[in-house]
Motif scaffolding. Sequence first.
Motif, mmCIF file in Angstrom:
data_model
loop_
_atom_site.group_PDB
_atom_site.id
_atom_site.type_symbol
_atom_site.label_atom_id
_atom_site.label_comp_id
_atom_site.label_asym_id
_atom_site.label_seq_id
_atom_site.Cartn_x
_atom_site.Cartn_y
_atom_site.Cartn_z
ATOM 1 N N GLU A 151 0.846 -1.185 0.000
ATOM 2 C CA GLU A 151 0.000 0.000 0.000
ATOM 3 C C GLU A 151 0.884 1.239 0.000
ATOM 4 N N ARG A 153 1.098 5.329 -0.089
ATOM 5 C CA ARG A 153 0.293 6.488 0.299
ATOM 6 C C ARG A 153 0.837 7.731 -0.404
ATOM 7 N N ASN A 161 -0.655 9.302 -13.443
ATOM 8 C CA ASN A 161 -1.453 8.434 -14.293
ATOM 9 C C ASN A 161 -1.011 6.991 -14.027
ATOM 10 N N LEU A 162 -1.796 6.259 -13.235
ATOM 11 C CA LEU A 162 -1.415 4.904 -12.825
ATOM 12 C C LEU A 162 -2.532 3.924 -13.170
ATOM 13 N N GLU A 164 -4.298 0.336 -14.034
ATOM 14 C CA GLU A 164 -4.034 -1.002 -13.500
ATOM 15 C C GLU A 164 -2.968 -1.698 -14.343
ATOM 16 N N VAL A 181 0.362 -2.414 -10.029
ATOM 17 C CA VAL A 181 -0.780 -1.666 -9.501
ATOM 18 C C VAL A 181 -2.059 -2.467 -9.739
ATOM 19 N N GLN A 183 -5.127 -1.532 -7.672
ATOM 20 C CA GLN A 183 -6.302 -0.776 -7.231
ATOM 21 C C GLN A 183 -5.882 0.612 -6.766
ATOM 22 N N LYS A 184 -6.748 1.603 -7.061
ATOM 23 C CA LYS A 184 -6.514 2.968 -6.596
ATOM 24 C C LYS A 184 -7.714 3.431 -5.779
ATOM 25 N N HIS A 186 -10.368 6.021 -4.396
ATOM 26 C CA HIS A 186 -10.979 7.234 -4.941
ATOM 27 C C HIS A 186 -11.338 8.223 -3.838
ATOM 28 N N ARG A 195 -3.898 9.425 -0.248
ATOM 29 C CA ARG A 195 -4.607 8.544 -1.173
ATOM 30 C C ARG A 195 -3.822 7.246 -1.275
ATOM 31 N N ILE A 197 -2.677 3.724 -3.012
ATOM 32 C CA ILE A 197 -2.526 2.933 -4.232
ATOM 33 C C ILE A 197 -2.130 1.529 -3.793
ATOM 34 N N ARG A 198 -2.891 0.539 -4.186
ATOM 35 C CA ARG A 198 -2.572 -0.845 -3.805
ATOM 36 C C ARG A 198 -1.852 -1.535 -4.951
#
Length: 217
Positions: A151, A153, A161-162, A164, A181, A183-184, A186, A195, A197-198
């Motif tokens: 994860e 942060r 711009n990431l 999947e 990547v 999952q992001k 929202h 935020r 980013i997984r």
Amino acid sequence: QGEIKANDYTSYLVSPRVDSVILKRHVALGDHVEINQPLVTLFSESMAEAQASYRIADSEWKRVQKLGRKAVGDKRFIEAQTDYEVNIGRLLAFGLSADAITSTNTKKLGQYTLNAETSGAVLTDNFRQGQRIESGGTLFDLADENTLWVEARLAPSMELNLPENSKAQVNVGNNTYIATVTQKAHTIDPVTRTRIIRLQVQNDGHKLHPGLFADIY
């Protein structure tokens, strides 16, 4: 900055399905377990009642089958079969395996053992022998560490711009891994104001463990 996390999609919480007393643990924090390996033995009054009822139903069903449907009549035959199946269903719902049910007649009433339903590492085991635990309470958290989550942060103002399947470099100590990547988030975490980013990373050498901090690029 980021953190290594257990993969919730491949982890498993071990819980009793009836109020129970913990008699004996068979594994400890950090142990690696295999499927069907005994984890903990418990005692439950509800389990004792269910096992006693199963013994009676099992004995009657065997007797009826031996005598034959014609000798006992359709009504008694169907009642014995139904009662037997209902009692097996109750024990399965209480968490007993099929093998454990068949050995019920030779064990002390009320005692039962929970086995691992997945292989993995024991991440948590916050309980003591002799403790009473309610139905649904967590005994163990098992995680398959072959694939882990990372994860990351990010500051909410950071525009990246990431999509999947984007690749990222994950540094933990002196080791470097390539993660993907998946999952992001929202929404913004209300506590950290970041935020999330997984990412997913293969842990082939089993050097990564949940709780480790990582630098992510």
